[in-house]
Scaffold this active site. Structure first.
Site, PDB file in Angstrom:
ATOM      1  N   GLY A  71       0.552  -1.322  -0.452  1.00 51.53           N
ATOM      2  CA  GLY A  71      -0.115  -0.325  -0.033  1.00 51.53           C
ATOM      3  C   GLY A  71       0.492   0.801  -0.075  1.00 51.53           C
ATOM      4  O   GLY A  71       2.075   1.224   0.220  1.00 51.53           O
ATOM      5  N   GLY A 112       2.928   3.657   1.429  1.00 55.81           N
ATOM      6  CA  GLY A 112       2.958   4.050   3.176  1.00 55.81           C
ATOM      7  C   GLY A 112       3.661   4.993   3.122  1.00 55.81           C
ATOM      8  O   GLY A 112       3.957   6.092   3.971  1.00 55.81           O
ATOM      9  N   LYS A 155       3.050  12.189  -3.320  1.00 55.03           N
ATOM     10  CA  LYS A 155       4.069  11.078  -3.196  1.00 55.03           C
ATOM     11  C   LYS A 155       4.966  12.505  -1.815  1.00 55.03           C
ATOM     12  O   LYS A 155       5.436  13.259  -2.035  1.00 55.03           O
ATOM     13  CB  LYS A 155       4.933  11.101  -3.887  1.00 55.03           C
ATOM     14  N   ASP A 204       8.597   6.686   7.996  1.00 55.25           N
ATOM     15  CA  ASP A 204       8.168   7.613   8.667  1.00 55.25           C
ATOM     16  C   ASP A 204       7.094   7.968   7.255  1.00 55.25           C
ATOM     17  O   ASP A 204       6.782   9.331   7.729  1.00 55.25           O
ATOM     18  CB  ASP A 204       9.280   8.247   8.801  1.00 55.25           C
ATOM     19  N   ASP A 250       3.883  -4.511  -7.918  1.00 51.73           N
ATOM     20  CA  ASP A 250       3.615  -2.920  -6.813  1.00 51.73           C
ATOM     21  C   ASP A 250       3.769  -2.029  -7.539  1.00 51.73           C
ATOM     22  O   ASP A 250       3.509  -1.362  -7.066  1.00 51.73           O
ATOM     23  CB  ASP A 250       3.913  -3.034  -5.793  1.00 51.73           C
ATOM     24  N   ASN A 251       4.967  -2.228  -8.534  1.00 53.28           N
ATOM     25  CA  ASN A 251       5.746  -0.907  -9.126  1.00 53.28           C
ATOM     26  C   ASN A 251       4.768  -1.387 -10.825  1.00 53.28           C
ATOM     27  O   ASN A 251       6.064  -0.732 -11.775  1.00 53.28           O
ATOM     28  CB  ASN A 251       6.758  -0.336  -9.130  1.00 53.28           C
TER      29      ASN A 251
END
Length: 471
Positions: free
Chosen positions: A80, A82, A103, A115, A242-243
């Site tokens: 997901g 992040g 982003k 983070d 996922d990319n």
């Protein structure tokens, strides 16, 4: 502003408000994309606030998208967004609906141990390279704006937090389908497929075989996108599922790189110690990823596995057809002839042995002075004589051939050392080089004599740059 993806419900994403950075300042904005999205009325300050998440765009409701993926071949069941948020969608001047994706917006439910931040270094890389690929004619996400801040972010060293807004027709990935398939949420899997079809291929909405058509389209588009990467000498670096965009657009720029000295096995990602995503393996990995997508879609493919495998097997032909066409264009050839491989392969062997610069060679070949880039000129002359005979067999004029080659072989590419120079200056507070590179890469096939130094061979220190997943 629309937000049709958020409207799918909580199974697909989580609502998250951006966490603004401290003292944001605009590094660069992209006039082309601003105009495409009709955001001309936004001032530089408003763009800065938008990119910092402190100015909502027409009542947007940001969400973090959930997905899974195969990372370096290993299954990870939940990933997901992040550190990114889907702000919503705007109509472009072309009538299409575009996602705005922020982003570097802070923590989300999918941040795992991260983070939720992006650093200036990596954000500059993505901001510039997505535009560079777009202007090379490669399908890709695009860049709207980029900011820096005084917020400290801790990586290998302390860096400053940055953020960018990227724009794409879709941020749905192969891994989005995998998430719902492998978690046995088959109803949501069908909803996702129907959503993608409704938004991008509405002509198929009432077709019983619409999911098969979606798979076939994704396979073909992926094959053709990777053919474009190979022809441009570009490495993605992290081709995890996922990319991979469901629309066959380049997405998620990290440890990417253009080839300098030609090396078919070049690994641009310092973290890829096995070489899974080496340059010459990208076509194979694209096929592997399409197989993973095919497997994920099986629960909603009415024709079943046999038909799915037939669709998947169209990938090699689609790749070969597009790549051969692109390669012929680089050599100034129009027709396909039986012995073309016997002509081209020895040249690539020569380039590999001498580490001949990929882009410089093809541009020089276009201009008729390629012998200058080789050490063993006699060997090149022997090849070039055969090449001239092959060109002559098509009966076209020298001017026609040269014009076509100059349109197929860029003079300017976004080399890592050029990026590093821009990053170093930006980290010192000088953002002019970022904008300069953006402007140069918008015209990669033009001569731009005032920017000649940006087309030069890379300096020796460029070979010492290490680009990893943190990049």
């Amino acid at each position: 502003m629309k937000h049709t993806y958020a409207d799918l419900g909580s199974a697909f994403s989580s609502p998250v408000q951006p966490q603004p950075l401290d003292n944001p300042e605009l590094v660069s904005s992209n006039r082309e994309v601003i105009e495409q999205l009709s955001l001309d009325s936004y001032s530089q300050e408003e763009l800065t606030q938008l990119c910092n998440g402190s100015k909502p765009l027409n009542e947007s409701s940001p969400v973090a998208m959930v997905y899974a993926g195969h990372q370096f071949g290993s299954w990870v069941s939940r990933l997901g967004d992040g550190r990114a948020l889907l702000l919503g969608e705007l109509h472009g001047a072309d009538g299409k609906l575009y996602d705005l994706h922020l982003k570097g917006a802070g923590l989300t439910p999918y941040s795992r141990s991260g983070d939720g931040r992006a650093v200036l270094r990596s954000t500059i890389r993505e901001y510039l390279c997505s535009e560079a690929l777009h202007h090379l004619g490669i399908p890709t996400t695009r860049s709207l704006c980029l900011i820096n801040s005084t917020t400290p972010v801790y990586r290998e060293k302390t860096e400053t937090g940055a953020a960018m807004i990227r724009v794409a027709e879709s941020h749905v990935r192969f891994g989005t389908f995998e998430y719902f398939s492998y978690s046995k949420q088959h109803e949501q899997l069908q909803i996702l497929a129907d959503y993608v079809i409704w938004r991008h291929f509405p002509q198929w909405q009432d077709d019983e075989s619409r999911v098969e058509k979606l798979l076939a389209e994704a396979v073909t588009r992926t094959a053709e996108m990777i053919a474009l990467w190979q022809a441009a000498g570009w490495c993605h670096g992290v081709m995890n599922t996922d990319n991979m965009s469901i629309l066959g657009h380049t997405i998620d720029y990290g440890p990417f790189g253009f080839l300098d000295g030609f090396d078919a096995g070049h690994i641009c990602n310092h973290s890829d110690w096995q070489g899974r995503y080496a340059f010459n393996r990208q076509p194979e990995i694209g096929y592997w990823n399409c197989a993973a997508l095919t497997q994920a879609l099986l629960p909603i493919l009415p024709a079943g596995q046999e038909k799915a495998e037939v669709i998947l097997k169209t990938y090699p032909k689609a790749f070969a057809s597009r790549y051969s066409s692109l390669l012929r264009a680089k050599f100034g050839l129009v027709t396909a002839q039986e012995n073309d491989n016997k002509l081209i392969d020895p040249l690539f062997t020569h380039m590999q042995e001498e580490k001949t610069d990929y882009t410089v060679f093809f541009r020089a070949l276009s201009q008729g002075n390629a012998e200058d880039v080789f050490i063993d000129r006699e060997r090149f002359h022997a090849w070039h004589q055969k090449y001239q005979e092959r060109l002559a067999s098509e009966g076209r004029s020298e001017d026609e051939v040269r014009k076509g080659m100059l349109a197929a072989n860029p003079k300017y590419i976004l080399r890592n050392h050029l990026l590093q120079i821009a990053i170093d200056k930006a980290e010192s507070g000088d953002y002019n080089e970022v904008q300069r590179l953006l402007d140069i890469m918008k015209k990669p096939f033009d001569e731009q004599p005032e920017n000649e130094s940006y087309a030069a061979l890379p300096p020796e220190w460029a070979g010492e740059l290490e680009i990893s997943c943190s990049s």
